[in-house]
Design a protein around this motif. Sequence first.
Motif, PDB file in Angstrom:
ATOM      1  N   GLY A 151       0.824  -1.205   0.000  1.00 54.25           N
ATOM      2  CA  GLY A 151       0.000   0.000   0.000  1.00 54.25           C
ATOM      3  C   GLY A 151       0.854   1.249   0.000  1.00 54.25           C
ATOM      4  O   GLY A 151       1.928   1.286  -0.603  1.00 54.25           O
ATOM      5  N   ASN A 152       0.405   2.279   0.697  1.00 54.41           N
ATOM      6  CA  ASN A 152       1.085   3.564   0.727  1.00 54.41           C
ATOM      7  C   ASN A 152       2.069   3.602   1.893  1.00 54.41           C
ATOM      8  O   ASN A 152       1.680   3.736   3.053  1.00 54.41           O
ATOM      9  CB  ASN A 152       0.054   4.690   0.846  1.00 54.41           C
ATOM     10  N   THR A 153       3.364   3.499   1.580  1.00 50.02           N
ATOM     11  CA  THR A 153       4.400   3.422   2.621  1.00 50.02           C
ATOM     12  C   THR A 153       4.494   4.721   3.409  1.00 50.02           C
ATOM     13  O   THR A 153       4.690   4.696   4.632  1.00 50.02           O
ATOM     14  CB  THR A 153       5.768   3.104   1.998  1.00 50.02           C
ATOM     15  N   LEU A 154       4.374   5.845   2.736  1.00 49.50           N
ATOM     16  CA  LEU A 154       4.487   7.148   3.412  1.00 49.50           C
ATOM     17  C   LEU A 154       3.402   7.294   4.471  1.00 49.50           C
ATOM     18  O   LEU A 154       3.672   7.695   5.610  1.00 49.50           O
ATOM     19  CB  LEU A 154       4.392   8.271   2.376  1.00 49.50           C
ATOM     20  N   ASN A 155       2.163   6.968   4.111  1.00 46.31           N
ATOM     21  CA  ASN A 155       1.065   7.054   5.072  1.00 46.31           C
ATOM     22  C   ASN A 155       1.229   6.037   6.192  1.00 46.31           C
ATOM     23  O   ASN A 155       0.956   6.331   7.363  1.00 46.31           O
ATOM     24  CB  ASN A 155      -0.270   6.827   4.361  1.00 46.31           C
ATOM     25  N   GLN A 156       1.682   4.843   5.839  1.00 48.88           N
ATOM     26  CA  GLN A 156       1.943   3.804   6.843  1.00 48.88           C
ATOM     27  C   GLN A 156       2.909   4.303   7.911  1.00 48.88           C
ATOM     28  O   GLN A 156       2.677   4.162   9.115  1.00 48.88           O
ATOM     29  CB  GLN A 156       2.516   2.576   6.146  1.00 48.88           C
ATOM     30  N   GLN A 157       4.023   4.898   7.468  1.00 50.28           N
ATOM     31  CA  GLN A 157       5.034   5.370   8.416  1.00 50.28           C
ATOM     32  C   GLN A 157       4.495   6.479   9.311  1.00 50.28           C
ATOM     33  O   GLN A 157       4.771   6.515  10.512  1.00 50.28           O
ATOM     34  CB  GLN A 157       6.274   5.864   7.656  1.00 50.28           C
ATOM     35  N   ALA A 158       3.709   7.381   8.737  1.00 47.41           N
ATOM     36  CA  ALA A 158       3.142   8.484   9.516  1.00 47.41           C
ATOM     37  C   ALA A 158       2.180   7.967  10.583  1.00 47.41           C
ATOM     38  O   ALA A 158       2.214   8.417  11.740  1.00 47.41           O
ATOM     39  CB  ALA A 158       2.432   9.459   8.589  1.00 47.41           C
ATOM     40  N   ILE A 159       1.339   7.014  10.210  1.00 47.64           N
ATOM     41  CA  ILE A 159       0.373   6.454  11.163  1.00 47.64           C
ATOM     42  C   ILE A 159       1.094   5.678  12.256  1.00 47.64           C
ATOM     43  O   ILE A 159       0.779   5.805  13.445  1.00 47.64           O
ATOM     44  CB  ILE A 159      -0.655   5.573  10.430  1.00 47.64           C
ATOM     45  N   GLN A 186      10.379  -3.492  19.248  1.00 50.71           N
ATOM     46  CA  GLN A 186      10.417  -4.443  20.370  1.00 50.71           C
ATOM     47  C   GLN A 186      10.156  -5.867  19.879  1.00 50.71           C
ATOM     48  O   GLN A 186      10.799  -6.816  20.334  1.00 50.71           O
ATOM     49  CB  GLN A 186       9.389  -4.041  21.417  1.00 50.71           C
ATOM     50  N   ALA A 187       9.223  -6.001  18.958  1.00 52.54           N
ATOM     51  CA  ALA A 187       8.920  -7.323  18.397  1.00 52.54           C
ATOM     52  C   ALA A 187      10.149  -7.909  17.707  1.00 52.54           C
ATOM     53  O   ALA A 187      10.467  -9.102  17.876  1.00 52.54           O
ATOM     54  CB  ALA A 187       7.752  -7.218  17.423  1.00 52.54           C
ATOM     55  N   TRP A 188      10.839  -7.107  16.924  1.00 51.62           N
ATOM     56  CA  TRP A 188      12.051  -7.545  16.222  1.00 51.62           C
ATOM     57  C   TRP A 188      13.109  -7.982  17.223  1.00 51.62           C
ATOM     58  O   TRP A 188      13.737  -9.040  17.067  1.00 51.62           O
ATOM     59  CB  TRP A 188      12.555  -6.397  15.351  1.00 51.62           C
ATOM     60  N   ASP A 189      13.305  -7.171  18.277  1.00 57.11           N
ATOM     61  CA  ASP A 189      14.302  -7.497  19.295  1.00 57.11           C
ATOM     62  C   ASP A 189      13.964  -8.778  20.047  1.00 57.11           C
ATOM     63  O   ASP A 189      14.855  -9.464  20.548  1.00 57.11           O
ATOM     64  CB  ASP A 189      14.424  -6.344  20.296  1.00 57.11           C
ATOM     65  N   ARG A 190      12.698  -9.109  20.117  1.00 57.91           N
ATOM     66  CA  ARG A 190      12.267 -10.313  20.832  1.00 57.91           C
ATOM     67  C   ARG A 190      12.327 -11.571  19.975  1.00 57.91           C
ATOM     68  O   ARG A 190      12.037 -12.662  20.451  1.00 57.91           O
ATOM     69  CB  ARG A 190      10.837 -10.133  21.340  1.00 57.91           C
ATOM     70  N   GLY A 191      12.618 -11.415  18.678  1.00 57.50           N
ATOM     71  CA  GLY A 191      12.687 -12.574  17.803  1.00 57.50           C
ATOM     72  C   GLY A 191      11.385 -12.902  17.103  1.00 57.50           C
ATOM     73  O   GLY A 191      11.281 -13.952  16.450  1.00 57.50           O
ATOM     74  N   ILE A 192      10.374 -12.043  17.233  1.00 53.39           N
ATOM     75  CA  ILE A 192       9.141 -12.214  16.459  1.00 53.39           C
ATOM     76  C   ILE A 192       9.491 -11.968  15.000  1.00 53.39           C
ATOM     77  O   ILE A 192      10.123 -10.967  14.662  1.00 53.39           O
ATOM     78  CB  ILE A 192       8.059 -11.242  16.950  1.00 53.39           C
ATOM     79  N   VAL A 193       9.108 -12.873  14.106  1.00 53.40           N
ATOM     80  CA  VAL A 193       9.486 -12.769  12.694  1.00 53.40           C
ATOM     81  C   VAL A 193       8.648 -11.680  12.031  1.00 53.40           C
ATOM     82  O   VAL A 193       7.415 -11.698  12.095  1.00 53.40           O
ATOM     83  CB  VAL A 193       9.291 -14.104  11.955  1.00 53.40           C
ATOM     84  N   LEU A 194       9.316 -10.729  11.391  1.00 58.01           N
ATOM     85  CA  LEU A 194       8.652  -9.626  10.704  1.00 58.01           C
ATOM     86  C   LEU A 194       8.787  -9.812   9.202  1.00 58.01           C
ATOM     87  O   LEU A 194       9.713 -10.466   8.728  1.00 58.01           O
ATOM     88  CB  LEU A 194       9.280  -8.291  11.113  1.00 58.01           C
ATOM     89  N   GLY A 195       7.879  -9.210   8.433  1.00 55.99           N
ATOM     90  CA  GLY A 195       8.027  -9.324   6.983  1.00 55.99           C
ATOM     91  C   GLY A 195       6.877  -8.715   6.220  1.00 55.99           C
ATOM     92  O   GLY A 195       5.975  -8.094   6.781  1.00 55.99           O
ATOM     93  N   GLY A 196       6.937  -8.911   4.901  1.00 55.88           N
ATOM     94  CA  GLY A 196       5.909  -8.397   4.012  1.00 55.88           C
ATOM     95  C   GLY A 196       6.495  -8.082   2.657  1.00 55.88           C
ATOM     96  O   GLY A 196       7.684  -8.299   2.397  1.00 55.88           O
ATOM     97  N   ALA A 197       5.648  -7.562   1.781  1.00 56.52           N
ATOM     98  CA  ALA A 197       6.052  -7.207   0.420  1.00 56.52           C
ATOM     99  C   ALA A 197       5.601  -5.792   0.109  1.00 56.52           C
ATOM    100  O   ALA A 197       4.638  -5.288   0.680  1.00 56.52           O
ATOM    101  CB  ALA A 197       5.446  -8.182  -0.586  1.00 56.52           C
ATOM    102  N   SER A 198       6.313  -5.140  -0.825  1.00 54.22           N
ATOM    103  CA  SER A 198       5.996  -3.774  -1.245  1.00 54.22           C
ATOM    104  C   SER A 198       6.164  -2.829  -0.052  1.00 54.22           C
ATOM    105  O   SER A 198       7.259  -2.741   0.492  1.00 54.22           O
ATOM    106  CB  SER A 198       4.581  -3.735  -1.837  1.00 54.22           C
ATOM    107  N   ALA A 199       5.120  -2.138   0.364  1.00 51.85           N
ATOM    108  CA  ALA A 199       5.241  -1.318   1.574  1.00 51.85           C
ATOM    109  C   ALA A 199       5.657  -2.165   2.766  1.00 51.85           C
ATOM    110  O   ALA A 199       6.316  -1.680   3.693  1.00 51.85           O
ATOM    111  CB  ALA A 199       3.920  -0.617   1.872  1.00 51.85           C
ATOM    112  N   GLY A 200       5.299  -3.448   2.727  1.00 49.79           N
ATOM    113  CA  GLY A 200       5.657  -4.373   3.794  1.00 49.79           C
ATOM    114  C   GLY A 200       7.088  -4.854   3.744  1.00 49.79           C
ATOM    115  O   GLY A 200       7.553  -5.518   4.672  1.00 49.79           O
ATOM    116  N   SER A 201       7.802  -4.543   2.655  1.00 48.55           N
ATOM    117  CA  SER A 201       9.245  -4.805   2.611  1.00 48.55           C
ATOM    118  C   SER A 201      10.039  -3.510   2.766  1.00 48.55           C
ATOM    119  O   SER A 201      11.067  -3.468   3.436  1.00 48.55           O
ATOM    120  CB  SER A 201       9.633  -5.518   1.309  1.00 48.55           C
ATOM    121  N   LEU A 202       9.533  -2.436   2.168  1.00 40.87           N
ATOM    122  CA  LEU A 202      10.201  -1.138   2.269  1.00 40.87           C
ATOM    123  C   LEU A 202      10.348  -0.656   3.704  1.00 40.87           C
ATOM    124  O   LEU A 202      11.369  -0.077   4.087  1.00 40.87           O
ATOM    125  CB  LEU A 202       9.388  -0.087   1.509  1.00 40.87           C
ATOM    126  N   CYS A 203       9.300  -0.883   4.502  1.00 41.81           N
ATOM    127  CA  CYS A 203       9.211  -0.239   5.812  1.00 41.81           C
ATOM    128  C   CYS A 203      10.370  -0.564   6.737  1.00 41.81           C
ATOM    129  O   CYS A 203      10.690   0.213   7.638  1.00 41.81           O
ATOM    130  CB  CYS A 203       7.891  -0.611   6.476  1.00 41.81           C
TER     131      CYS A 203
END
Length: 273
Positions: free
Chosen positions: A135-143, A155-172
């Motif tokens: 979707g819209n990465t700029l709006n995502q980051q602002a929200i 915090q999730a990343w530091d705890r070992g929770i797996v993060l990911g996605g594509a498009s805006a979900g990869s850029l972020c």
Amino acid sequence: MNRRDFVATGGTFAAAAALPAFAQPLPATPAPHMIDSNLAAPDARATRKILIAGGGFRTKFIGYMAQLTGKTRPRICYLPTASADSPAGSLAFYQSCAPLNVEPFVQNSFIESLSQTQGWDEVLLSMDAIVVSGGNTLNQQAIWKAQGIDVILRQAWDRGIVLGGASAGSLCWFDEGTTDSRPKALSIVKCMGFLKGSHSPHYDAEAGRRPLYQKLIGSGEMQPGYACDNDAGLYFEDNTIKRVVAARAGAKCYHVKLVNGKVVEETMEPEML
């Protein structure tokens, strides 16, 4: 606390000391004393994991993400902020999860406190993996910054929770990248910086992506980084690439950098999921 009681106390959260934690507003950049130290502290034993794709984070990628959690039936959360909580995107996520032994969950960002009875930390830190929508990465980051979701994702990343996605979900997850989030033309977006360097999604799917990415890196306007075709992706532990993967034959990833003043694009051949 209902609205009548809230107004009766003068309309301030300071006067509502008995409010549960999830009712407290999260500032864009929480002061250190406002963050639960148990939530904020990284687990020294946890491996920080991010799995991205240039586009198309569907069943095969979600299945690989589930494996990365190490859980038999992992809880996987879909965070569709960039798509303005599109119901169609959430339905597609559930459909992608249907063949897998996972527990899917959707956390919208366009919420109100009467029905959203848990805080962002209570929801997101209870998951084994988090998939971020396109979707819209700029709006995502602002929200995310306005709501404090960016802090919880760290915090999730530091705890070992797996993060990911594509498009805006990869850029972020990167320092910066190319985006179609503004009118008229592709442009640069600054993101959370978990992964250092830059990123270009949709490398084979949108004609303007490759020339712009190379131009920006060549001019020094953008850091070197990684480009991904649709259905191709990278798995990172911390900032180290551990695996290059694809869900479609012919889809590839690329390391784009400057060598002796010239832009060099190294093809990264993937393993098929």
